[in-house]
Motif scaffolding. Structure first.
Motif, PDB file in Angstrom:
ATOM      1  N   VAL A  58      -3.329   3.832   9.051  1.00 65.57           N
ATOM      2  CA  VAL A  58      -3.653   2.627   8.274  1.00 65.57           C
ATOM      3  C   VAL A  58      -4.414   1.623   9.135  1.00 65.57           C
ATOM      4  CG1 VAL A  58      -2.655   0.686   6.999  1.00 65.57           C
ATOM      5  CG2 VAL A  58      -1.655   2.969   6.773  1.00 65.57           C
ATOM      6  N   GLU A  59      -4.009   1.474  10.389  1.00 66.03           N
ATOM      7  CA  GLU A  59      -4.698   0.535  11.273  1.00 66.03           C
ATOM      8  C   GLU A  59      -6.129   0.986  11.568  1.00 66.03           C
ATOM      9  OE1 GLU A  59      -1.996   0.340  14.543  1.00 66.03           O
ATOM     10  OE2 GLU A  59      -0.876  -1.362  13.687  1.00 66.03           O
ATOM     11  N   ALA A  60      -6.354   2.286  11.520  1.00 69.58           N
ATOM     12  CA  ALA A  60      -7.705   2.801  11.739  1.00 69.58           C
ATOM     13  C   ALA A  60      -8.657   2.375  10.630  1.00 69.58           C
ATOM     14  CB  ALA A  60      -7.667   4.324  11.840  1.00 69.58           C
ATOM     15  N   ASP A  61      -8.100   2.013   9.479  1.00 72.17           N
ATOM     16  CA  ASP A  61      -8.919   1.526   8.367  1.00 72.17           C
ATOM     17  C   ASP A  61      -9.168   0.027   8.451  1.00 72.17           C
ATOM     18  OD1 ASP A  61      -9.266   3.990   7.110  1.00 72.17           O
ATOM     19  OD2 ASP A  61      -7.354   3.837   6.052  1.00 72.17           O
ATOM     20  N   GLY A  62      -8.770  -0.581   9.566  1.00 66.67           N
ATOM     21  CA  GLY A  62      -9.024  -2.003   9.754  1.00 66.67           C
ATOM     22  C   GLY A  62      -7.949  -2.916   9.194  1.00 66.67           C
ATOM     23  N   LEU A  63      -6.771  -2.367   8.931  1.00 63.82           N
ATOM     24  CA  LEU A  63      -5.680  -3.154   8.356  1.00 63.82           C
ATOM     25  C   LEU A  63      -4.579  -3.380   9.392  1.00 63.82           C
ATOM     26  CD1 LEU A  63      -5.453  -1.210   4.985  1.00 63.82           C
ATOM     27  CD2 LEU A  63      -6.480  -3.467   5.324  1.00 63.82           C
ATOM     28  N   ASP A  64      -3.881  -4.495   9.272  1.00 60.41           N
ATOM     29  CA  ASP A  64      -2.713  -4.772  10.101  1.00 60.41           C
ATOM     30  C   ASP A  64      -1.453  -4.453   9.299  1.00 60.41           C
ATOM     31  OD1 ASP A  64      -4.198  -5.738  12.288  1.00 60.41           O
ATOM     32  OD2 ASP A  64      -4.334  -7.729  11.363  1.00 60.41           O
ATOM     33  N   VAL A  65      -0.568  -3.644   9.871  1.00 65.23           N
ATOM     34  CA  VAL A  65       0.689  -3.315   9.201  1.00 65.23           C
ATOM     35  C   VAL A  65       1.704  -4.400   9.519  1.00 65.23           C
ATOM     36  CG1 VAL A  65       2.566  -1.656   9.017  1.00 65.23           C
ATOM     37  CG2 VAL A  65       0.210  -0.855   9.254  1.00 65.23           C
ATOM     38  N   VAL A  66       2.071  -5.162   8.508  1.00 66.77           N
ATOM     39  CA  VAL A  66       3.047  -6.236   8.673  1.00 66.77           C
ATOM     40  C   VAL A  66       4.450  -5.654   8.742  1.00 66.77           C
ATOM     41  CG1 VAL A  66       3.939  -8.389   7.712  1.00 66.77           C
ATOM     42  CG2 VAL A  66       1.525  -7.790   7.409  1.00 66.77           C
ATOM     43  N   PHE A  67       4.762  -4.743   7.814  1.00 66.55           N
ATOM     44  CA  PHE A  67       6.047  -4.051   7.812  1.00 66.55           C
ATOM     45  C   PHE A  67       5.819  -2.593   7.442  1.00 66.55           C
ATOM     46  CE2 PHE A  67       7.453  -8.445   6.866  1.00 66.55           C
ATOM     47  CZ  PHE A  67       8.279  -8.620   7.967  1.00 66.55           C
ATOM     48  N   ASP A  68       6.396  -1.734   8.238  1.00 65.58           N
ATOM     49  CA  ASP A  68       6.332  -0.299   7.983  1.00 65.58           C
ATOM     50  C   ASP A  68       7.480   0.090   7.066  1.00 65.58           C
ATOM     51  OD1 ASP A  68       6.299   2.446   7.976  1.00 65.58           O
ATOM     52  OD2 ASP A  68       6.430   2.681  10.156  1.00 65.58           O
ATOM     53  N   LEU A  69       7.172   0.315   5.799  1.00 70.78           N
ATOM     54  CA  LEU A  69       8.169   0.724   4.808  1.00 70.78           C
ATOM     55  C   LEU A  69       7.946   2.169   4.394  1.00 70.78           C
ATOM     56  CD1 LEU A  69       7.975  -2.426   2.473  1.00 70.78           C
ATOM     57  CD2 LEU A  69       9.351  -2.111   4.525  1.00 70.78           C
ATOM     58  N   SER A  70       7.361   2.952   5.305  1.00 71.05           N
ATOM     59  CA  SER A  70       6.950   4.303   4.928  1.00 71.05           C
ATOM     60  C   SER A  70       8.123   5.185   4.514  1.00 71.05           C
ATOM     61  CB  SER A  70       6.176   4.961   6.077  1.00 71.05           C
ATOM     62  OG  SER A  70       6.925   4.933   7.286  1.00 71.05           O
ATOM     63  N   GLU A  71       9.342   4.874   4.977  1.00 68.01           N
ATOM     64  CA  GLU A  71      10.504   5.635   4.530  1.00 68.01           C
ATOM     65  C   GLU A  71      10.727   5.488   3.038  1.00 68.01           C
ATOM     66  OE1 GLU A  71      13.964   4.643   6.756  1.00 68.01           O
ATOM     67  OE2 GLU A  71      13.511   6.055   8.368  1.00 68.01           O
ATOM     68  N   THR A  72      10.246   4.392   2.475  1.00 70.32           N
ATOM     69  CA  THR A  72      10.370   4.173   1.033  1.00 70.32           C
ATOM     70  C   THR A  72       9.063   4.458   0.300  1.00 70.32           C
ATOM     71  OG1 THR A  72       9.713   1.831   1.056  1.00 70.32           O
ATOM     72  CG2 THR A  72      12.009   2.340   1.565  1.00 70.32           C
ATOM     73  N   GLY A  73       8.015   4.838   1.055  1.00 74.67           N
ATOM     74  CA  GLY A  73       6.748   5.209   0.442  1.00 74.67           C
ATOM     75  C   GLY A  73       5.664   4.157   0.480  1.00 74.67           C
ATOM     76  N   LEU A 121       0.841  -1.197   0.000  1.00 74.84           N
ATOM     77  CA  LEU A 121       0.000   0.000   0.000  1.00 74.84           C
ATOM     78  C   LEU A 121       0.874   1.245   0.000  1.00 74.84           C
ATOM     79  CD1 LEU A 121      -2.805   1.468   0.501  1.00 74.84           C
ATOM     80  CD2 LEU A 121      -2.322   1.146   2.956  1.00 74.84           C
ATOM     81  N   GLU A 122       0.571   2.186  -0.870  1.00 71.90           N
ATOM     82  CA  GLU A 122       1.287   3.453  -0.858  1.00 71.90           C
ATOM     83  C   GLU A 122       1.051   4.169   0.473  1.00 71.90           C
ATOM     84  OE1 GLU A 122       1.857   5.095  -5.400  1.00 71.90           O
ATOM     85  OE2 GLU A 122       0.069   5.680  -4.278  1.00 71.90           O
ATOM     86  N   ALA A 123       2.117   4.743   1.023  1.00 78.64           N
ATOM     87  CA  ALA A 123       2.005   5.394   2.327  1.00 78.64           C
ATOM     88  C   ALA A 123       1.267   6.729   2.238  1.00 78.64           C
ATOM     89  CB  ALA A 123       3.389   5.601   2.931  1.00 78.64           C
ATOM     90  N   LYS A 124       1.612   7.554   1.273  1.00 78.59           N
ATOM     91  CA  LYS A 124       0.937   8.847   1.074  1.00 78.59           C
ATOM     92  C   LYS A 124       0.877   9.669   2.364  1.00 78.59           C
ATOM     93  CE  LYS A 124      -0.211   8.588  -3.319  1.00 78.59           C
ATOM     94  NZ  LYS A 124       0.317   9.542  -4.306  1.00 78.59           N
ATOM     95  N   LYS A 125       2.004   9.770   3.056  1.00 78.52           N
ATOM     96  CA  LYS A 125       2.143  10.588   4.270  1.00 78.52           C
ATOM     97  C   LYS A 125       1.253  10.118   5.422  1.00 78.52           C
ATOM     98  CE  LYS A 125       3.542  14.733   1.743  1.00 78.52           C
ATOM     99  NZ  LYS A 125       3.281  16.166   1.487  1.00 78.52           N
ATOM    100  N   GLU A 143      -1.895  -6.481   5.972  1.00 80.19           N
ATOM    101  CA  GLU A 143      -2.801  -7.619   5.853  1.00 80.19           C
ATOM    102  C   GLU A 143      -4.207  -7.155   6.170  1.00 80.19           C
ATOM    103  OE1 GLU A 143      -1.501 -10.776   8.370  1.00 80.19           O
ATOM    104  OE2 GLU A 143      -0.084 -11.573   6.890  1.00 80.19           O
ATOM    105  N   GLY A 144      -5.168  -7.744   5.476  1.00 76.55           N
ATOM    106  CA  GLY A 144      -6.564  -7.394   5.697  1.00 76.55           C
ATOM    107  C   GLY A 144      -7.404  -7.763   4.503  1.00 76.55           C
ATOM    108  N   ALA A 145      -8.645  -7.391   4.569  1.00 80.60           N
ATOM    109  CA  ALA A 145      -9.576  -7.662   3.479  1.00 80.60           C
ATOM    110  C   ALA A 145      -9.477  -6.559   2.424  1.00 80.60           C
ATOM    111  CB  ALA A 145     -11.001  -7.738   4.017  1.00 80.60           C
ATOM    112  N   GLU A 146      -9.650  -6.944   1.166  1.00 83.54           N
ATOM    113  CA  GLU A 146      -9.526  -5.946   0.105  1.00 83.54           C
ATOM    114  C   GLU A 146     -10.601  -4.867   0.221  1.00 83.54           C
ATOM    115  OE1 GLU A 146      -8.615  -5.556  -4.653  1.00 83.54           O
ATOM    116  OE2 GLU A 146      -9.133  -7.521  -3.807  1.00 83.54           O
ATOM    117  N   LYS A 147     -11.736  -5.200   0.794  1.00 83.73           N
ATOM    118  CA  LYS A 147     -12.775  -4.180   0.966  1.00 83.73           C
ATOM    119  C   LYS A 147     -12.284  -3.054   1.870  1.00 83.73           C
ATOM    120  CE  LYS A 147     -15.152  -6.715   4.689  1.00 83.73           C
ATOM    121  NZ  LYS A 147     -14.727  -5.805   5.782  1.00 83.73           N
ATOM    122  N   ASP A 148     -11.414  -3.399   2.825  1.00 81.19           N
ATOM    123  CA  ASP A 148     -10.839  -2.355   3.676  1.00 81.19           C
ATOM    124  C   ASP A 148      -9.805  -1.533   2.908  1.00 81.19           C
ATOM    125  OD1 ASP A 148     -12.345  -3.107   5.928  1.00 81.19           O
ATOM    126  OD2 ASP A 148     -10.905  -4.688   6.418  1.00 81.19           O
TER     127      ASP A 148
END
Length: 442
Positions: free
Chosen positions: A47-62, A37-41, A67-72
């Motif tokens: 991201v977790e507030a949208d119901g997703l679990d962050v497996v790896f935070d790669l936000s330094e690279t964008g 998923l693109e980080a977009k600042k 993990e989660g459902a595509e509907k989320d």
């Protein structure tokens, strides 16, 4: 040469692992519950507030790997794509070592290490053994329990990216990573086994494969980003997938790959990557791509090897810097060549001496599939997987002697001091790696 029987062990490798691929194919499947998923600042909490679990935070690279459902995912801001789970179907040609012979150094198997002899590694060690350098091995696991590796593996920094719960700094993903790690840093001062190019360097095990060979594009990117985070001077990726259709990779993943690799390079982490073992012309395969070695900032390494080392006539039929019969090539994909091993099984005995001898560890599991430990050993293996860590080790020597150099400066020095290899530039890029020549220019 010792008198021994031939033991030709044909092993089937896990996802993406190098070695000699026999009739290999690569398949890719989209994950149904893991996405890049693109980080977009946005922050992890956003991201977790949208119901997703962050497996790896790669936000330094964008990016985030989530993990989660595509509907989320569909409710989030920014682009996303399913993680790509890659599997490699093919063979690794390997011959287990059962030798005990005198050596030119104190390491009893050095006499069989034509790869280190061709690079004049003992002479390089007169300048540095790699002290102070850090090399991340993104692979199947580097076993700290191996007597030739325990001195080098940083168990505190080592990470398991697979989520299989089997830990890190071990061989839980198979023997491949320990062979790669040994090529870089096998102990030269314990009077056992073999020698590595930079035995004074620290190794960080970044395990991205399970014992069954499972891996994914996303966790490899996470391991590259982590390598930069811990200030690794080099990250070695003896892995890859080919042929992957360009349209299957897609612009999203092409952008993500280049973003992560460029970020690592900017942080001072040189990326040494195997070019692959399909005897493919990567320059002219317009509809396919080899990943990750065709990504931005990659130091793509092709394989060379002799024919007749230790078992042939008075002279080698092919010198140490001859292109291996299986190596991928192409001026757009090869930065340097290095010893990866060759072989000619048409000969009844001796042909395995042309492969690369180094450390392995065989994982052991209980009946529940829990990792119980390893059986350390030594083995001959051939592949561009064995060539890439030769360059990683050379880079570690340079960084040890000149720690102020950037990743780009190290690459430039290795390219400038490389020697002309047998064959064309499409096989060697800037040339055959020469650690001694590089150190002499400092």
């Amino acid at each position: 040469m010792v008198d021994r029987s031939r033991r030709d062990v044909l092993k089937f490798s896990g996802a993406l692992l190098g070695g000699i691929a026999v009739g290999s194919t690569v398949t890719a499947a989209e994950s149904s519950d893991r996405f890049l998923l693109e980080a977009k600042k946005r922050s992890v909490s956003d991201v977790e507030a949208d119901g997703l679990d962050v497996v790896f935070d790669l936000s330094e690279t964008g990016y985030f790997l989530v993990e989660g459902a595509e509907k989320d995912l569909q409710r989030t801001k920014g682009k996303y794509a399913p993680d790509i789970e890659l599997s490699f179907d093919g063979g690794v040609k390997r011959v287990d070592a059962d030798v005990d012979a005198p050596s030119a150094t104190d390491e009893p198997l050095y006499g069989y290490q034509w790869d280190k002899q061709a690079q004049r590694i003992p002479e390089a060690h007169e300048t540095t053994r790699g002290e102070g350098a850090r090399v991340a091995i993104i692979d199947s696991g580097v076993d700290a329990a191996h007597p030739d590796l325990g001195h080098a593996v940083d168990e505190e920094l080592s990470r398991n990216f697979t989520g299989d719960g089997q830990g890190a700094a071990n061989a839980a993903g198979g023997y491949h990573g320990s062979h790669v790690g040994g090529i870089v840093a096998a102990n030269d001062q314990n009077e056992k086994g073999v020698v590595g190019t930079a035995p004074g360097a620290d190794l960080v095990d970044c395990r991205v494969f399970t014992e069954s060979g499972g891996g994914s594009f996303g966790i490899v990117l996470a391991a590259v980003a982590y390598s930069a985070q811990i200030d690794a001077d080099v990250a070695n990726l003896s892995l890859g997938a080919y042929p992957v259709p360009r349209q299957e990779l897609g612009s999203f993943y092409g952008k993500a790959l280049n973003s992560v690799m460029t970020h690592a390079n900017s942080q001072g982490t040189l990326l040494t990557i195997s070019t692959g073992n399909d005897a493919a012309d990567l320059q002219h395969d317009k509809n396919f791509i080899s990943i990750p070695n065709e990504g931005a900032q990659a130091v793509g390494v092709s394989a060379t090897g002799p024919v007749g080392f230790g078992w042939g006539g008075d002279g080698l039929e092919a010198p140490f810097d001859s292109p291996a019969n299986y190596t991928n090539y192409g001026t757009n994909a090869v930065t340097l060549s290095a010893p990866g091993g060759d072989y000619d099984p048409a000969f009844p005995t001796g042909w395995y001496y042309d492969m690369v001898l180094n450390t392995i560890s065989e994982p052991e599991f209980d009946e529940n599939g829990d990792y119980m430990g390893s059986a350390p050993d030594y083995s001959w293996i051939a592949g561009t997987s064995m060539a890439a860590p030769q360059v990683a080790g050379a880079a570690a020597l340079v960084k040890s002697a000149a720690p102020e150099m950037s990743a780009n400066q190290v690459e430039s020095l290795l390219k400038r001091t490389a020697t002309d290899g047998t064959g064309g530039k499409e096989y060697h890029g800037s040339g055959f790696v020469d650690p001694v020549g590089a150190l002499k220019e400092l």
